[in-house]
Write an enzyme that holds these catalytic residues in place. Sequence first.
Site, PDB file in Angstrom:
ATOM      1  N   ASP A 194       0.832  -1.470  -0.104  1.00 13.59           N
ATOM      2  CA  ASP A 194       0.198   0.069  -0.163  1.00 13.59           C
ATOM      3  C   ASP A 194       0.943   1.101  -0.510  1.00 13.59           C
ATOM      4  OD1 ASP A 194      -2.431   1.581   0.402  1.00 13.59           O
ATOM      5  OD2 ASP A 194      -1.834   1.727   2.675  1.00 13.59           O
TER       6      ASP A 194
ATOM      7  N   GLU B  81      -3.772  20.961   0.683  1.00 17.24           N
ATOM      8  CA  GLU B  81      -4.421  21.979   0.952  1.00 17.24           C
ATOM      9  C   GLU B  81      -4.397  22.747   2.205  1.00 17.24           C
ATOM     10  OE1 GLU B  81      -8.419  23.522  -1.183  1.00 17.24           O
ATOM     11  OE2 GLU B  81      -8.708  22.598   0.501  1.00 17.24           O
TER      12      GLU B  81
ATOM     13  N   PHE C 120     -12.648  22.039  -6.956  1.00 15.00           N
ATOM     14  CA  PHE C 120     -11.635  21.547  -7.455  1.00 15.00           C
ATOM     15  C   PHE C 120     -12.440  20.280  -8.338  1.00 15.00           C
ATOM     16  CE2 PHE C 120      -9.935  17.380  -6.880  1.00 15.00           C
ATOM     17  CZ  PHE C 120      -9.177  17.372  -8.100  1.00 15.00           C
TER      18      PHE C 120
ATOM     19  N   LYS D  85      -5.830  28.210  -8.433  1.00 17.63           N
ATOM     20  CA  LYS D  85      -4.319  27.495  -8.206  1.00 17.63           C
ATOM     21  C   LYS D  85      -4.748  25.809  -8.562  1.00 17.63           C
ATOM     22  CE  LYS D  85      -5.528  25.658  -3.548  1.00 17.63           C
ATOM     23  NZ  LYS D  85      -5.355  25.395  -1.913  1.00 17.63           N
TER      24      LYS D  85
ATOM     25  N   LYS E 192      -7.135  -4.714  -5.226  1.00 18.68           N
ATOM     26  CA  LYS E 192      -5.922  -5.154  -4.305  1.00 18.68           C
ATOM     27  C   LYS E 192      -5.503  -6.699  -4.480  1.00 18.68           C
ATOM     28  CE  LYS E 192      -5.128  -1.306  -1.955  1.00 18.68           C
ATOM     29  NZ  LYS E 192      -4.658  -0.323  -0.988  1.00 18.68           N
TER      30      LYS E 192
END
Length: 1191
Positions: free
Chosen positions: A394, A495, A536, A559, A813
């Site tokens: 991972d 952020e 975003f 940004k 996975k």
Amino acid sequence: MSTERDSETTFEEDSQPNDEVVPYSDDETEDELEDQGPAVEPVQNRVNREAEQRRETFRKDCTWQVKANDRSFHEQPHFINTKFFCIKESKYASNAIKTYKYNAFTFLPLNLFEQFKRAANFYFLVLLILQTIPQITTLAWYTTLVPLLLVLGITAIKDLVDDAARHKMDNEVNNRTCEVIKDGRFKIAKWKEIQVGDVIRLKKNDFIPADILLLSSSEPNSLCYVETAELDGETNLKFKMALEITHQYLQRENSLASFDGFIECEEPNNRLDKFTGTLFWRNTSFPLDADKILLRGCVIRNTDFCHGLVIFAGADTKIMKNSGKTRFKRTKIDYLMNYMVYTVFIFVEVIRLGQSYFINWDLQMYYPEKDTPAKARTTTLNEQLGQIHYIFSDKTGTLTQNIMTFKKCCINGQIYGDHRDASQHSHSRIEEVDFSWNTYADGKLAFYDHYLVEQIQSGKEPEVRQFFFLLAVCHTVMVDRIDGQLNYQAASPDEGALVNAARNFGFAFLARTQNTITISEMGTERTYNVLAILDFNSDRKRMSIIVRTPEGNIRLYCKGADTVIYERLHRMNPTKQETQDALDIFASETLRTLCLCYKEVEEKEFEQWNKKFMAASVASTNRDEALDKVYEEIEKDLILLGATAIEDKLQDGVPETISKLAKADIKIWMLTGDKKETAENIGFACELLTEDTTICFGEDINALLNTRMENQRNRGGVYAKFVPPVHEPFFPSSGNRALIITGSWLNEILLEKKTKTSKILKLKFPRTEEERRIRTQSKRMLEAKKEQRQKNFVDLACECSAVICCRVTPKQKAMVVDLVKRYKKAITLAIGDGANDVNMIKTAHIGVGISGQEGMQAVMSSDYSFAQFRYLQRLLLVHGRWSYIRMCKFLRYFFYKNFAFTLVHFWYSFFNGYSAQTAYEDWFITLYNVLYSSLPVLLMALLDQDVSDKLSLRFPGLYIVGQRDLLFNYKRFFVSLLHGVLTSMILFFIPLGAYLQTVGQDGEAPSDYQSFAVTIASALVITVNFQIGLDTSYWTFVNAFSIFGSIALYFGIMFDFHSAGIHVLFPSAFQFTGTASNALRQPYIWLTIILTVAVCLLPVVAIRFLSMTIWPSESDKIAKHRKRLKAEEQWKRRQNVFRRGVSSRRSAYAFSHQRGYADLISSGRSIRKKRSPLDAIIADGTAEYRRTVES
């Protein structure tokens, strides 16, 4: 417009996979995938269709019923299932977790049952029974009973210890407490006492004990912030929000106690990201989704308290449903031993137990910061640690710390962040920047460029202040004050790192309302009107905010990733190239980059744009697409300010560990749910990828696999596996390649996409035998095609030096691990830290859990656990390699000594008329493996070292012998067999020749049967004990004492058993009275023993000498020069050199996987208002919530 299709879709028919999204949930149904309505449809049609779909969904899926505050409801007869005969069990699981196998009553019968399922144990039980019948046995029954009891006892003790640890872990979890409504009041209750339908209260930093429906909280609009680290390894907060109706009416204790809501929802499943249900209350129904569900394993953060209704408990919770099946794991040596000598199991269990304790006691794998030692949670897989081919890791929390740090920046073409003083002079050593001048600094930022601080404080370059002002204003972070200190809640750790950096450099974000944001600019508070937040998403890869300054000017601050920002810049940007160069430098240092820009907006331009923005915001269909189109219109002609560089901090020692494991020929695959850009960036940071690596993506290998499938079809159809295989590499042998593939592409390539069955064909059944045959044949062809496709993918991926699978689900996975196990027949290891890694950990041959801040779910399912990824190199290259070498030495020697012991009977049978008379005394047969030859080999198998641990780490190439099974295999077994045969012949025939026609010193013949047995036994004990001395590489006092002590013990016991006194007490059991003292006083006998031992050992010594001189192994060479090697310099990490002119990669900014908090902010639902504290609400049931907006 939908069209009819064949019964199943294929990879060639569907659209291109989306790299940005995690593919379908693991338990997603065909109907959920088929609900793909037309892009545009009339409103009424949509309403009718959605209503019909809801009714259909509830009929099929929503069969789980929950009644609040009514335990008797869930005990009704129709909720009780018959489990076994008359044993009945409730449909609703209790909240107690049970990972243990036994209790006080079931341990003995269940453990014996499991042990006797092993063929060898059952065989010797039958043999023991037969040996109790004198008429059909030649050996005493105790010769089998003692070894059998030892095997059963040692295995039972080991199982008991393992299960006791599981009991302890379960009790720790089950005895945690929380508050539950009982008798109309909140009372403290243990987790194991919680039941479905209970209303519970949780407080800040509490773990969530079950899957619950959020009813209300202390936050505005009953928001609740949760950390999902134990589920997905991410430490950034996610928010949940209660229904408006429950937020309004279920705040007080008495109202919660009288709550009688009824819920119909889906059955328990493993879909972490989806939930479908309905709450029926006050004669109204309210739809429920995943945003209103708090999952077990998450932690309440930044929320004083919340209330919830238990929906799923215990084994029914989603975290437990994601755990996968527990597999019984066995090593390759176990499979070989199935066909071999039984008594070996006794010693193998003891050796494995001892090796496990050495792992537990290793102080170099102890993590003092969290007081976490390494832990071998199983004792059956140690030697397999020395045979690993593939590691599946991972990312978040395993390779990285998930801590983002502001490292560097580029402002107006100037790079800041190096070690410089205020005069712009560079220094190799310099003190950290002192931020004490800033009252809002948190003191956690380590920054060494004093020149940047001087620039900010002087204000000579306005762009520098503008840069940090942008970081302070352009975000969706929410702020709270705890003990007077600012506390930020960010949608992503990136952020949060940027806003904290701005705060430390003098631009602190202080507060926000629905329409304003307040910033402290170098100590001066200023409030700006927020006109719009352009949030975003994964397609935009940027966010913007439009604000009106106190002076009345309108500005847009933006940004985002450099790839999208540079497309939207104004043509006249003088620092564009300098910033580009800085981005390349940051990228070469594996920092995560982000571009900052702004523009002045005219009032008229904004008014025209705002009308379009408001219209798009209320669009009933395709709202996101409409908003993105409007955003594009204003995000253009931007002025570039600069770029930030954030470090996603790796755990200590990760690059070194990966480098050493690669030198050991271990391939490392990274499997993560994170974004492609982020995963690629970490791949470079941890040196899985280098500048010389050629990276292949999903679309690249899809074309290669399509070509290979076509070639195989032309050669032999989809049944190519029945044709003699032709090995064709996918890539040229030269070059270093890596594969980066997303979950969507993985499904596409492996033909694992969810099938979309036609509605018409669902109702069509084969009517004739011919139709049934054609359908069956078609299905088989599809399965064969899928199998071949998967095998080709594994072959291609294994040609790459590294593989990174991103945006993958827990099920994917596990699937990747299983594919490598299945098609490469390789030994695999999976390592992770969160609940999303549990399935992978259980699927691999060996599972390793990282114990740390991400919770204990992965650790509880693992075979081994420790606190840091770097300890993996020591676990494999030291403990794993030593365990493998020791076990192989032990087995080779064990088979040798037992063949030498047993085959003497075979040669003796030619001279005793095949009468089944034994060549040894019965007691010698019983004690040979238990006392006379056991201790030296056990100590060698526990303590032996061919080279030291430091040299094992320094020369990882030594590990390869285990991967190739060079030290124990069928060839080695037959060599040990041949050695044992030759030794048994020498042990029998030399004494036989010496005893023929001989006379003792006293004139008596020593050649009686009992003296002959003593001579052979004595020579055997001395030979096998000296042989283990030749096999020992690492000598200690304990080893030497055990060898000579075992020989002395043999003679001591033999003289005791041959004494007259013990014969008088037990005449039938001890019949060799006086034999030892009579035979061993003859020099001739001693000369015979010495000659026999010499003939057995001298050829071995000669062969070993020639082998080490002419054909030395790598460990022989290193051991020979170990003193010189210890003095040499240790391995150093390769320095990363930035080379201009080389095509450089740049990482995109790793925004949160979901949208930020923009919707909450703009709607005003997240704005904190004053309310009564929890104690006041409890004390005064009639208290009203009078809220005023915080200033």
